[in-house]
Scaffold this motif. Structure first.
Motif, mmCIF file in Angstrom:
data_model
loop_
_atom_site.group_PDB
_atom_site.id
_atom_site.type_symbol
_atom_site.label_atom_id
_atom_site.label_comp_id
_atom_site.label_asym_id
_atom_site.label_seq_id
_atom_site.Cartn_x
_atom_site.Cartn_y
_atom_site.Cartn_z
ATOM 1 N N LEU A 139 43.703 -12.011 -1.798
ATOM 2 C CA LEU A 139 43.809 -11.851 -0.354
ATOM 3 C C LEU A 139 42.796 -10.840 0.157
ATOM 4 O O LEU A 139 42.162 -11.048 1.207
ATOM 5 C CB LEU A 139 45.225 -11.414 0.028
ATOM 6 C CG LEU A 139 45.478 -11.118 1.507
ATOM 7 C CD1 LEU A 139 45.189 -12.351 2.361
ATOM 8 C CD2 LEU A 139 46.908 -10.636 1.734
ATOM 9 N N THR A 190 39.372 -17.317 6.022
ATOM 10 C CA THR A 190 40.655 -17.607 6.657
ATOM 11 C C THR A 190 40.595 -17.251 8.139
ATOM 12 O O THR A 190 40.189 -16.135 8.493
ATOM 13 C CB THR A 190 41.789 -16.824 5.963
ATOM 14 O OG1 THR A 190 43.007 -17.020 6.664
ATOM 15 C CG2 THR A 190 41.492 -15.344 5.905
ATOM 16 N N SER A 222 43.301 -18.053 10.259
ATOM 17 C CA SER A 222 44.665 -18.103 10.783
ATOM 18 C C SER A 222 45.532 -17.186 9.938
ATOM 19 O O SER A 222 45.158 -16.796 8.821
ATOM 20 C CB SER A 222 45.209 -19.537 10.753
ATOM 21 O OG SER A 222 45.261 -20.020 9.417
ATOM 22 N N GLY A 223 46.699 -16.857 10.470
ATOM 23 C CA GLY A 223 47.604 -15.986 9.741
ATOM 24 C C GLY A 223 47.674 -14.597 10.355
ATOM 25 O O GLY A 223 46.994 -14.277 11.341
ATOM 26 N N SER A 224 48.459 -13.745 9.736
ATOM 27 C CA SER A 224 48.727 -12.412 10.291
ATOM 28 C C SER A 224 47.597 -11.428 10.069
ATOM 29 O O SER A 224 47.578 -10.361 10.679
ATOM 30 C CB SER A 224 50.015 -11.856 9.674
ATOM 31 O OG SER A 224 49.909 -11.819 8.251
ATOM 32 N N TYR A 225 46.636 -11.755 9.177
ATOM 33 C CA TYR A 225 45.580 -10.808 8.857
ATOM 34 C C TYR A 225 44.256 -11.110 9.561
ATOM 35 O O TYR A 225 43.265 -10.423 9.329
ATOM 36 C CB TYR A 225 45.331 -10.775 7.341
ATOM 37 C CG TYR A 225 46.486 -10.209 6.551
ATOM 38 C CD1 TYR A 225 46.750 -8.844 6.549
ATOM 39 C CD2 TYR A 225 47.310 -11.049 5.812
ATOM 40 C CE1 TYR A 225 47.805 -8.321 5.817
ATOM 41 C CE2 TYR A 225 48.378 -10.538 5.083
ATOM 42 C CZ TYR A 225 48.619 -9.169 5.085
ATOM 43 O OH TYR A 225 49.669 -8.662 4.367
#
Length: 681
Positions: free
Chosen positions: A202, A357, A359-362
């Motif tokens: 990640l 990436t 999309s997502g919370s990060y």
């Protein structure tokens, strides 16, 4: 009286100059009037006794620029903002084929210098490329460690980006690769949310995504020609930020230099020093001895090259030599107390587009990190490129550089690279080694490729402590104590900005230090915009010029006149301050005249020669000031408005309010005409 645009300049008393200026005033005084006519001049010369000689003054009309349509005015204004270098000038009066060639050379500078490339240039670039490769390989591994990334990522970032920049970049001295400050910022920002040890995949995804956003920002700024945004980071704040970051980077290396295993993840000075003291039981003397010895050698070679630039190879080759020697010692010693890099995979950059990436919370963290690192790396790269371009007497197109660096980082994010830019240390070595074109970057990339394909097993026993020593040696040059001392002498506010940014990084965090640097830069801009410089002016004896009485002590005030010089554009943000400051000057001058038994102020002259622009709020402020002065029976006149300012005045109601008899070609004409009007019965 005014007859045929001429005014009889009548005698009027002026305040005697201070003693220091009396001799100069006397020397500058004209001979007594004779029967021969005196030459026309804006203001009658001042004698030592304080009287003006009788002469004839010819009034000059304030001209207005040629009237333009709204579309034309807007087009010219936008051209000045976004195209000050007029990049399309070279395409004028050219054939279609020639325009195609020029376009290729503009977007791909390699076509420009590549057509005249020769064997002699290749020899120089080959030497320079091999030299910077010896520095780029150990630095690439070290800076990746600084960003909490696998060491191999640092080598990947020293291979693909230089190749792309050699095609798109306009600087022939810039050496491209990872840099310390951007690596530190990326590592500190991402580590706050994601642990590189517990979530390595990640963390790597966020690093590549942040690099993509950094490149997109940089390329967009260049494509939209918004490079001036980068200039909001002033040099004083960058000096403080870089110095603080260098100290933090050096302190972080204490983990490897002392052999500490359990080290704090925080970046603040207090947290780092507390961790060093509390973990004293983990210190390892073998690591301390090796690290201190090699650090002393690297710093010594740096000083040798600094004192004798001809020995630049000593400092350039020292990092790679230190890596080789320390690796051999570590292999022979094989001490478990000395931490080593370990196994590094062989092969060229694997694709990483699938790891981006969006999309997502990060994603917000990746965008924020990309913006921060993108701006910092862009500022450093352009500054380094312009520095060496000025030394070699050629020009670097800032917007083209932004696009080149941006595209380089966007492509790098898809090939397992993180943020890269022009490095000052490697560029200095590149310049000293005699590089001629960007081919030196290609040679450097080729050497990195050879390392990736064949030499990776040799780095297995490279001690981490030697990487820390290389990092400290590289970043210690960012601490500019002399530059800070010069700021103290020249501008105390700039010095305050420098120190604030330094302490913000050192005591709080890298992000806070950067925020302080940006905030102080913006505050200084707002301060200069909202509080423009206004000065009281007087006549310099022996001349026809009015200058600040604070700067020119020999300048003398003309009784009954207040001449105020406005040294800034008049906007909505400072228009009311202008009114208040002029009224304050008026109050002070009236009190001064009363104490000296001089005539009270009858006329206020605004010297507009330094007013580059005025908006509607500024025009309203002039009207308001005129109304206030009219109630006090004091006349307000404007002198020497510039073209755009005069155009704005005549196109508004202010032009009708003032009339042509209140606009003058110069301060001298305004004072002489005002004195003549006051003397009329």
């Amino acid at each position: 009286m005014v007859v045929n645009n001429k005014v009889d300049s009548l005698s009027y008393d002026v305040e005697a100059p201070p003693p220091a200026a009396s001799a100069a005033a006397a020397a500058a005084a004209p001979p007594p009037a004779s029967s021969s006519p005196a030459p026309a001049h804006p203001a009658a010369p001042v004698t030592r006794q304080g009287t003006a000689s009788a002469s004839v003054l010819e009034l000059h009309k304030v001209s207005v620029p040629e009237r333009r349509t709204t579309a034309k005015a807007l087009r010219q204004r936008l051209a000045e903002v976004f195209f000050p270098d007029d990049p399309l000038h070279q395409f004028k009066n050219q054939s279609s084929a020639r325009r195609l060639v020029l376009a290729l050379q503009y977007f791909f500078p390699v076509f420009q210098w590549g057509s005249a490339y020769s064997a002699s240039l290749l020899r120089s670039d080959l030497i320079a490329g091999l030299t910077i490769a010896s520095l780029a390989i150990p630095q690439g591994i070290s800076y990746a460690k600084l960003a909490n990334l696998p060491p191999i990522i640092g080598l990947y970032s020293s291979f693909v980006p230089p190749l792309i920049y050699s095609l798109l970049g306009s600087s022939r001295d810039l050496a491209v690769g990872p840099v310390s400050v951007a690596s530190l910022v990326m590592g500190s920002m991402l580590r706050e949310a994601v642990s590189p040890d517990e979530q390595p995949i990640l963390y790597l995804q966020l690093a590549f995504t942040a690099t993509f956003f950094a490149g997109a920002l940089q390329a967009s700024l260049g494509f939209l020609r918004l490079g001036f945004i980068v200039d909001f980071l002033s040099k004083p704040t960058l000096t403080g930020f870089m110095g603080g970051a260098a100290v933090i980077v050096s302190l972080q290396q204490l983990k490897s230099l002392l052999g500490i295993v359990h080290f704090t993840s925080h970046m603040g000075f207090v947290d780092v020093m507390r961790s060093v003291v509390n973990r004293h039981d983990e210190w390892k003397w073998q690591t301390i001895v090796m690290g201190t010895a090699f650090l002393a050698i690297l710093l010594l070679t740096r000083q040798i090259s600094k004192r004798n630039p001809k020995l630049f190879l000593v400092a350039a080759g020292a990092p790679l030599a230190s890596v080789i020697i320390s690796t051999i010692l570590s292999y022979i010693w094989k001490s478990p107390t000395i931490s080593v890099i370990g196994i590094l995979p062989r092969g060229v950059n694997p694709p990483s587009a699938n790891m981006l990436t969006f999309s997502g919370s990060y994603v917000a963290l990746a965008i924020k990190t990309g913006i921060m690192t993108g701006i910092l790396s862009l500022t450093e790269g352009i500054a380094v490129g312009r520095t060496f371009a000025s030394i070699n007497n050629y020009q670097v197109d800032g917007n083209k550089e932004m696009m080149a660096i941006g595209i380089m980082n966007m492509a790098g994010s898809c090939t397992s690279c993180y943020v890269t830019t022009g490095s000052f240390s490697r560029s200095a070595v590149n310049y000293s080694a005699g590089c001629k074109t960007a081919v030196s970057n290609i040679v450097m990339a080729a050497m990195v490729l050879v390392t990736l394909l064949f030499l990776m097993p040799l780095f297995h026993y490279t001690p981490n402590v030697i990487l820390s020593a290389i990092i400290i040696t590289a970043v210690i040059g960012l601490i500019d104590v002399r530059g800070a001392a010069k700021l103290w002498k020249v501008d105390k506010l700039d010095f305050l900005a420098c120190v604030s940014a330094f302490l913000g990084v050192l005591l709080v965090s890298v992000q806070m230090g950067l925020a302080v640097a940006v905030g102080i830069s913006l505050f200084k801009i707002l301060l200069q915009v909202t509080r423009p410089n206004l000065v009281v002016e007087g006549l310099v004896p022996g001349t026809q010029s009015y200058r600040s009485v604070a700067q020119y002590r020999e300048a003398v005030r003309v009784p009954a006149f207040l001449v105020v010089g406005v040294e800034s554009a008049i906007y909505f943000a400072n228009s009311m301050y202008l009114v208040e400051r002029v009224l304050r000057y008026l109050r002070d001058e009236e009190e001064r005249a009363l104490k000296s038994n001089l005539p009270s102020i009858r006329c206020v002259v605004l010297d507009m020669s330094a007013v580059t622009a005025i908006d509607t709020s500024g025009l309203d402020a002039l009207s308001e000031l005129k109304k206030v002065l009219d109630k006090r029976h004091i006349e307000l006149v404007l002198a020497n408005p510039l073209g755009s300012v005069a155009e704005s005045i005549f196109n508004s109601a202010v032009g009708e309010t003032f009339g042509s008899d209140r606009l003058f070609f110069s301060v001298g004409e305004a004072v002489a005409a005002g004195a003549c009007k006051a003397a009329q019965p």
